[in-house]
Design an enzyme around this catalytic site. Structure first.
Site, short mmCIF file in Angstrom:
data_model
loop_
_atom_site.label_atom_id
_atom_site.label_comp_id
_atom_site.label_asym_id
_atom_site.label_seq_id
_atom_site.Cartn_x
_atom_site.Cartn_y
_atom_site.Cartn_z
N GLU A 287 43.39 32.07 41.59
CA GLU A 287 44.39 32.53 40.60
C GLU A 287 45.11 31.36 39.94
O GLU A 287 45.59 31.48 38.82
CB GLU A 287 45.43 33.44 41.28
CG GLU A 287 45.00 34.88 41.34
CD GLU A 287 46.13 35.84 41.70
OE1 GLU A 287 45.87 37.04 41.70
OE2 GLU A 287 47.26 35.41 41.98
N HIS A 308 23.07 31.45 58.84
CA HIS A 308 21.90 32.32 58.93
C HIS A 308 21.82 33.28 57.75
O HIS A 308 21.10 34.26 57.78
CB HIS A 308 21.92 33.07 60.27
CG HIS A 308 21.88 32.11 61.43
ND1 HIS A 308 20.73 31.84 62.12
CD2 HIS A 308 22.85 31.33 61.96
CE1 HIS A 308 21.00 30.93 63.05
NE2 HIS A 308 22.27 30.60 62.98
N LYS A 422 44.03 46.14 34.99
CA LYS A 422 45.10 47.13 35.14
C LYS A 422 45.23 47.95 33.86
O LYS A 422 45.38 49.17 33.90
CB LYS A 422 46.44 46.43 35.41
CG LYS A 422 46.52 45.76 36.77
CD LYS A 422 47.92 45.20 37.00
CE LYS A 422 47.93 44.26 38.18
NZ LYS A 422 49.16 43.50 38.28
O1 PA5 Z 1 49.74 35.94 43.35
C1 PA5 Z 1 50.09 36.93 42.74
O2 PA5 Z 1 51.04 36.91 41.95
C2 PA5 Z 1 49.40 38.27 42.92
O3 PA5 Z 1 48.28 38.19 43.72
C3 PA5 Z 1 50.35 39.27 43.56
O4 PA5 Z 1 50.78 38.77 44.79
C4 PA5 Z 1 49.71 40.64 43.72
O5 PA5 Z 1 49.23 41.10 42.51
C5 PA5 Z 1 50.72 41.63 44.27
O6 PA5 Z 1 51.82 41.71 43.43
P1 PA5 Z 1 53.17 42.39 43.89
O7 PA5 Z 1 53.71 41.61 45.03
O8 PA5 Z 1 54.04 42.32 42.68
O9 PA5 Z 1 52.85 43.80 44.29
#
Ligand code: PA5
Length: 447
Positions: A287, A308, A422
């Site tokens: 990310e 393996h 989303k």
């Molecule tokens: O790193 C990030 O921002 C995302 O992976 C969030 O942690 C994930 O989408 C969950 O979001 P939230 O904590 O708002 O539910």
């Protein structure tokens, strides 16, 4: 004291010292930019000095103790950064078979809200019917669909089981200080709440209540975890030199490799307890760096199991990969291969050897084979799997990720790409406010 160390001898065949030096110089600037908050995404740099600001963890420890009293299972609801860090630490510190061991002093942890599987939730509800349980719900935005669905279902079940008033006492919410549906719900129902700092993004939040509370509920020492992070904070501070600062070294070499066409990094472990450390790491690096059509693709394998399966590809497939091996110097236990009089399995040549010695030889043999096959190899050694070294490891990877993202010239602290799916999902589900998108996506499906 033993230290976490990085060994880059396995890169010699692939990159020169001067190629590394180019990035080593840059890491000086970028490490300072993280501390002085002068780079992109600077509004999300709360994690940088967080280890030194965690003065009041007593409330987390006390609440965790109280919340785990009289329950067998804590269901932790969250996704992405709201679950991977605690899952990684809990798995690393737990007995491999903890979920099958009957220990009334330990609260078992089950995660939910990290998928939208009907089977998963249905089977979880059935399983919980005969258990004493409670809920911790974690969402920074408070609006993420997966945990929101899981929370609605599990809260409903908890209320049916214990009655509304008692259920309220069995729910802990970890969310934003003011925004989001979860915060509104927690306020109106009166759940015990912990706040996620505004300036810490999900994937950097393991040292906030997001990670600390579940880890404490699981019975582990969060103060040691924090001490480890503080130690690594000092070791990688802006005035630390390159030779000592392993975050700068890791960031520099992976950028040098990337520029030579090594676009996939495989995080390797030889201990199944570290499987979810790799899952957490994949989110952190994926990310943070995968944007603007750039970035190293983070992958992971569990060796020797995956030798393996994926071993063949790593040895002889497309040569765009490099490996980073997490090696644990000292395992917790000792077990030797026994001597066998008949020796029908021909294993007497290793009789008397510790299993770990064999595992280490597998590791060395594999690294040499992979280097010979054209796969650069970085080794990160941790002295032991405990809270202190995991705290160090977490902060090390976070720091290196920030530096590395800056070296790649991206903002390592945003994640604009996660919105695309989303939007489509909401359009398909006909969420109010998405009417135009619904029309467009339905047309596309019918074209
Ligand atoms: O790193 C990030 O921002 C995302 O992976 C969030 O942690 C994930 O989408 C969950 O979001 P939230 O904590 O708002 O539910």
């Amino acid at each position: 004291m033993e230290q976490i160390s990085i060994d880059i001898k396995g890169l010699k065949k692939f990159i020169t010292n001067s190629e590394i030096e180019k990035y080593a110089k840059l890491t000086e600037t970028f490490n300072t930019a993280l501390h002085e908050k002068t780079g992109s995404g600077s509004e999300f740099l709360g994690w940088v000095d967080l280890p030194n600001e965690l003065n009041n963890i007593q409330d987390i420890i006390d609440t965790a103790k109280e919340a785990s009293k009289d329950i067998e299972i804590m269901v932790i609801i969250g996704i992405g950064g709201s679950y991977l860090g605690s899952k990684a630490v809990i798995d690393a510190l737990s007995n491999n078979f903890s979920n099958y061991i009957n220990n009334p002093d330990k609260t078992k942890i089950i995660f939910a809200g990290q998928n939208i599987s009907e089977d998963y939730l249905f089977e979880l509800l059935n399983f919980l019917k005969s258990k004493e349980w409670a809920i911790t719900v974690i969402s920074k935005s408070g609006t993420t669909t997966e945990p929101a669905i899981a929370f609605r279902i599990l809260k409903n079940e908890l209320e049916k089981r214990y009655g509304k008033q008692l259920a309220i006492k069995k729910i802990t919410a970890i969310t934003d200080k003011s925004k989001g549906a979860l915060k509104q719900l927690a306020n109106s129902e009166g759940y015990k709440t912990f706040t996620i700092p505004d300036d810490v993004g999900g994937r950097y939040s393991v040292l906030t209540p997001v990670g600390l509370f579940p880890i404490a509920v699981a019975g582990f020492d969060i103060s040691e975890l924090i001490k480890g992070a503080q130690y690594m904070h000092k070791r990688t501070n802006s005035d630390s030199n390159y030779e000592d600062n392993i975050a700068k070294q890791y960031a520099a070499v992976r950028n040098a490799l990337y520029r030579k066409g090594k676009t996939i990094e495989i995080l390797v472990n030889y201990n199944p307890k570290l499987h979810f450390i790799a899952e957490w790491w994949k989110q952190l690096y994926g990310e943070s760096e995968g944007k603007e059509n750039k970035g190293i693709f983070p992958a992971s394998v569990d060796f020797t199991s995956d030798l393996h399966s994926m071993g063949q590809y790593i040895q002889e497939g497309l040569r765009n990969i490099f490996e980073t091996v997490i090696s644990v110097k000292n395992p917790d236990n000792k077990l030797k291969v026994p001597q066998d009089e008949m020796n029908l399995d021909s294993l007497n040549y290793i009789a008397g050897k510790r299993i770990e010695d064999i595992n280490k030889m597998a590791g060395i043999g594999t690294s040499i084979a992979h280097i010979d096959g054209g796969v650069p190899n970085i080794k990160i050694e941790i002295p032991k799997i405990n809270e202190f070294y995991l705290g160090q490891l977490i902060y090390f990877f976070e720091k290196a990720c920030g530096i590395s993202g800056y070296a790649l010239d991206v903002n390592p602290f945003d994640q604009p790409g996660v919105e695309a799916y989303k939007k489509n999902m909401f359009a398909l589900l006909e969420k109010p406010g998405f009417e135009e998108e619904t029309k467009k996506i339905k047309k596309r499906l019918n074209d």
